[in-house]
Motif scaffolding. Sequence first.
Motif, PDB file in Angstrom:
ATOM      1  N   VAL A  42     121.479  48.495  41.871  1.00  0.00           N
ATOM      2  CA  VAL A  42     120.443  47.804  42.117  1.00  0.00           C
ATOM      3  C   VAL A  42     119.589  47.029  40.984  1.00  0.00           C
ATOM      4  O   VAL A  42     119.109  46.055  40.877  1.00  0.00           O
ATOM      5  CB  VAL A  42     119.444  48.721  42.934  1.00  0.00           C
ATOM      6  N   PHE A  43     119.090  48.131  40.023  1.00  0.00           N
ATOM      7  CA  PHE A  43     118.031  47.392  38.781  1.00  0.00           C
ATOM      8  C   PHE A  43     118.919  46.500  38.158  1.00  0.00           C
ATOM      9  O   PHE A  43     118.378  45.554  37.776  1.00  0.00           O
ATOM     10  CB  PHE A  43     117.566  48.674  38.001  1.00  0.00           C
ATOM     11  N   GLN A  44     120.196  46.732  37.522  1.00  0.00           N
ATOM     12  CA  GLN A  44     120.967  45.765  37.076  1.00  0.00           C
ATOM     13  C   GLN A  44     121.088  44.299  37.573  1.00  0.00           C
ATOM     14  O   GLN A  44     120.822  43.601  36.854  1.00  0.00           O
ATOM     15  CB  GLN A  44     122.135  46.367  36.427  1.00  0.00           C
ATOM     16  N   THR A  45     121.187  44.519  38.879  1.00  0.00           N
ATOM     17  CA  THR A  45     121.415  43.145  39.395  1.00  0.00           C
ATOM     18  C   THR A  45     119.976  42.371  39.651  1.00  0.00           C
ATOM     19  O   THR A  45     119.759  41.285  39.459  1.00  0.00           O
ATOM     20  CB  THR A  45     122.066  43.385  40.911  1.00  0.00           C
ATOM     21  N   ALA A  46     118.853  43.193  39.762  1.00  0.00           N
ATOM     22  CA  ALA A  46     117.446  42.745  39.805  1.00  0.00           C
ATOM     23  C   ALA A  46     117.293  42.099  38.552  1.00  0.00           C
ATOM     24  O   ALA A  46     116.623  41.058  38.788  1.00  0.00           O
ATOM     25  CB  ALA A  46     116.572  43.614  40.366  1.00  0.00           C
ATOM     26  N   ILE A  47     117.759  42.619  37.466  1.00  0.00           N
ATOM     27  CA  ILE A  47     117.260  42.035  36.133  1.00  0.00           C
ATOM     28  C   ILE A  47     117.873  40.933  36.039  1.00  0.00           C
ATOM     29  O   ILE A  47     117.264  39.914  35.433  1.00  0.00           O
ATOM     30  CB  ILE A  47     117.615  43.289  34.899  1.00  0.00           C
ATOM     31  N   ILE A  48     119.175  40.806  36.391  1.00  0.00           N
ATOM     32  CA  ILE A  48     120.058  39.439  36.134  1.00  0.00           C
ATOM     33  C   ILE A  48     119.480  38.334  37.191  1.00  0.00           C
ATOM     34  O   ILE A  48     118.976  37.310  36.559  1.00  0.00           O
ATOM     35  CB  ILE A  48     121.594  39.848  36.364  1.00  0.00           C
ATOM     36  N   ALA A  49     119.129  38.531  38.293  1.00  0.00           N
ATOM     37  CA  ALA A  49     118.400  37.920  38.952  1.00  0.00           C
ATOM     38  C   ALA A  49     117.100  37.295  38.550  1.00  0.00           C
ATOM     39  O   ALA A  49     116.769  36.101  38.609  1.00  0.00           O
ATOM     40  CB  ALA A  49     118.236  38.244  40.310  1.00  0.00           C
ATOM     41  N   GLY A  50     116.436  38.282  38.168  1.00  0.00           N
ATOM     42  CA  GLY A  50     114.901  37.734  37.397  1.00  0.00           C
ATOM     43  C   GLY A  50     115.062  36.857  36.323  1.00  0.00           C
ATOM     44  O   GLY A  50     114.411  35.968  36.226  1.00  0.00           O
ATOM     45  N   VAL A  54     113.812  33.111  36.161  1.00  0.00           N
ATOM     46  CA  VAL A  54     113.001  32.382  34.898  1.00  0.00           C
ATOM     47  C   VAL A  54     113.457  31.093  34.415  1.00  0.00           C
ATOM     48  O   VAL A  54     112.922  30.134  34.374  1.00  0.00           O
ATOM     49  CB  VAL A  54     112.663  33.456  33.836  1.00  0.00           C
ATOM     50  N   LYS A  55     114.894  30.907  34.162  1.00  0.00           N
ATOM     51  CA  LYS A  55     115.444  29.959  33.736  1.00  0.00           C
ATOM     52  C   LYS A  55     115.487  28.606  34.671  1.00  0.00           C
ATOM     53  O   LYS A  55     115.457  27.674  34.389  1.00  0.00           O
ATOM     54  CB  LYS A  55     116.861  30.192  33.383  1.00  0.00           C
ATOM     55  N   LYS A  56     115.107  28.941  36.154  1.00  0.00           N
ATOM     56  CA  LYS A  56     115.345  27.833  37.074  1.00  0.00           C
ATOM     57  C   LYS A  56     113.790  27.515  37.523  1.00  0.00           C
ATOM     58  O   LYS A  56     113.826  26.978  38.470  1.00  0.00           O
ATOM     59  CB  LYS A  56     116.161  28.311  38.128  1.00  0.00           C
ATOM     60  N   LEU A  68     112.600  25.493  27.146  1.00  0.00           N
ATOM     61  CA  LEU A  68     113.402  26.123  26.506  1.00  0.00           C
ATOM     62  C   LEU A  68     113.234  27.493  26.056  1.00  0.00           C
ATOM     63  O   LEU A  68     112.362  27.486  25.162  1.00  0.00           O
ATOM     64  CB  LEU A  68     114.020  25.470  25.131  1.00  0.00           C
ATOM     65  N   ILE A  69     113.422  28.550  27.020  1.00  0.00           N
ATOM     66  CA  ILE A  69     112.865  29.623  26.771  1.00  0.00           C
ATOM     67  C   ILE A  69     113.714  30.418  25.783  1.00  0.00           C
ATOM     68  O   ILE A  69     114.780  30.504  25.611  1.00  0.00           O
ATOM     69  CB  ILE A  69     113.399  30.577  28.148  1.00  0.00           C
ATOM     70  N   ASN A  70     112.600  31.124  24.843  1.00  0.00           N
ATOM     71  CA  ASN A  70     113.410  31.857  23.628  1.00  0.00           C
ATOM     72  C   ASN A  70     113.758  33.368  24.132  1.00  0.00           C
ATOM     73  O   ASN A  70     114.761  33.878  23.528  1.00  0.00           O
ATOM     74  CB  ASN A  70     112.116  32.070  22.673  1.00  0.00           C
ATOM     75  N   GLY A  71     112.962  33.962  25.111  1.00  0.00           N
ATOM     76  CA  GLY A  71     113.482  35.162  25.395  1.00  0.00           C
ATOM     77  C   GLY A  71     112.777  35.686  26.780  1.00  0.00           C
ATOM     78  O   GLY A  71     111.686  35.300  27.149  1.00  0.00           O
ATOM     79  N   VAL A  72     113.331  36.375  27.612  1.00  0.00           N
ATOM     80  CA  VAL A  72     113.083  37.157  28.755  1.00  0.00           C
ATOM     81  C   VAL A  72     113.695  38.736  28.565  1.00  0.00           C
ATOM     82  O   VAL A  72     114.726  39.111  28.210  1.00  0.00           O
ATOM     83  CB  VAL A  72     113.701  36.301  29.985  1.00  0.00           C
ATOM     84  N   ASP A  73     112.670  39.245  28.962  1.00  0.00           N
ATOM     85  CA  ASP A  73     112.702  40.857  29.204  1.00  0.00           C
ATOM     86  C   ASP A  73     112.189  41.416  30.471  1.00  0.00           C
ATOM     87  O   ASP A  73     110.936  41.067  30.939  1.00  0.00           O
ATOM     88  CB  ASP A  73     111.996  41.505  27.972  1.00  0.00           C
ATOM     89  N   ILE A  74     112.975  42.176  31.200  1.00  0.00           N
ATOM     90  CA  ILE A  74     112.752  42.627  32.160  1.00  0.00           C
ATOM     91  C   ILE A  74     112.938  44.124  32.585  1.00  0.00           C
ATOM     92  O   ILE A  74     113.847  44.460  32.370  1.00  0.00           O
ATOM     93  CB  ILE A  74     113.282  41.864  33.600  1.00  0.00           C
ATOM     94  N   ALA A 106     109.375  38.126  38.039  1.00  0.00           N
ATOM     95  CA  ALA A 106     108.998  39.445  38.715  1.00  0.00           C
ATOM     96  C   ALA A 106     109.210  39.384  40.011  1.00  0.00           C
ATOM     97  O   ALA A 106     109.699  40.248  40.754  1.00  0.00           O
ATOM     98  CB  ALA A 106     107.677  39.795  38.034  1.00  0.00           C
ATOM     99  N   SER A 107     108.814  38.263  40.504  1.00  0.00           N
ATOM    100  CA  SER A 107     109.189  38.089  42.149  1.00  0.00           C
ATOM    101  C   SER A 107     110.360  38.242  42.597  1.00  0.00           C
ATOM    102  O   SER A 107     110.952  38.792  43.653  1.00  0.00           O
ATOM    103  CB  SER A 107     108.421  36.886  42.693  1.00  0.00           C
ATOM    104  N   ILE A 108     111.488  37.364  41.897  1.00  0.00           N
ATOM    105  CA  ILE A 108     112.368  37.202  42.162  1.00  0.00           C
ATOM    106  C   ILE A 108     113.384  38.647  42.219  1.00  0.00           C
ATOM    107  O   ILE A 108     114.140  39.297  43.034  1.00  0.00           O
ATOM    108  CB  ILE A 108     113.488  36.071  41.596  1.00  0.00           C
ATOM    109  N   ALA A 109     113.193  39.368  41.230  1.00  0.00           N
ATOM    110  CA  ALA A 109     113.647  40.521  40.727  1.00  0.00           C
ATOM    111  C   ALA A 109     113.218  41.710  41.976  1.00  0.00           C
ATOM    112  O   ALA A 109     113.988  42.490  42.571  1.00  0.00           O
ATOM    113  CB  ALA A 109     113.160  41.353  39.346  1.00  0.00           C
ATOM    114  N   ALA A 110     111.773  41.674  42.442  1.00  0.00           N
ATOM    115  CA  ALA A 110     111.466  42.354  43.372  1.00  0.00           C
ATOM    116  C   ALA A 110     112.067  41.991  44.914  1.00  0.00           C
ATOM    117  O   ALA A 110     112.613  42.791  45.634  1.00  0.00           O
ATOM    118  CB  ALA A 110     110.114  42.207  43.862  1.00  0.00           C
ATOM    119  N   LEU A 111     112.353  40.778  44.970  1.00  0.00           N
ATOM    120  CA  LEU A 111     113.073  40.320  46.098  1.00  0.00           C
ATOM    121  C   LEU A 111     114.524  40.753  46.232  1.00  0.00           C
ATOM    122  O   LEU A 111     115.126  41.237  47.005  1.00  0.00           O
ATOM    123  CB  LEU A 111     113.162  38.650  46.354  1.00  0.00           C
ATOM    124  N   THR A 112     115.431  40.681  44.854  1.00  0.00           N
ATOM    125  CA  THR A 112     116.642  41.494  44.643  1.00  0.00           C
ATOM    126  C   THR A 112     116.609  42.973  45.011  1.00  0.00           C
ATOM    127  O   THR A 112     117.484  43.162  45.774  1.00  0.00           O
ATOM    128  CB  THR A 112     117.010  41.062  43.414  1.00  0.00           C
TER     129      THR A 112
END
Length: 144
Positions: A42-50, A54-56, A68-74, A106-112
């Motif tokens: 669950v959490f691993q998938t939500a992190i990837i989805a988040g 961000v990128k989209k 051009l995002i430098n970094g994302v951390d969830i 954050a929203s898409i991670a929660a929905l995932t």
Amino acid sequence: MVNVGDKKITKRKAIAKATMFLGAEIIAHFENKELTTKKGPVFQTAIIAGIQAVKKTSELIPMCHPLLINGVDIDIEIIDNKHIEILCTVAIEGKTGVEMEALTGASIAALTVYDMCKSISQKMVIKEVKLVEKSGGKSDIKNG
């Protein structure tokens, strides 16, 4: 879209938080801070989805600039026997901020998480999604 052509490039960062009620029934299924359902971890998938969200963000929110995002951390943490907290931190060196990207992540991670756990219980609630911090640009914000 707002013209940002004359703005200076600065280091910018935004942190958004989603707080989610999962309930004791779902939290009880977690082992070592992770739950694996028929759909996967669950959490691993939500992190990837988040991160993907961000990128989209500019494809989802009509007036957002593609960045051009430098970094994302969830980070996703179980905060008590019923709730989790999702923090999405986005960093960039650019002419516009990344608040919308952090909020979207954050929203898409929660929905995932919801999607991954709905076979256990559909009593989950995404209680709050908010901007916690923003730095760079015209103003800095800290909402705690």
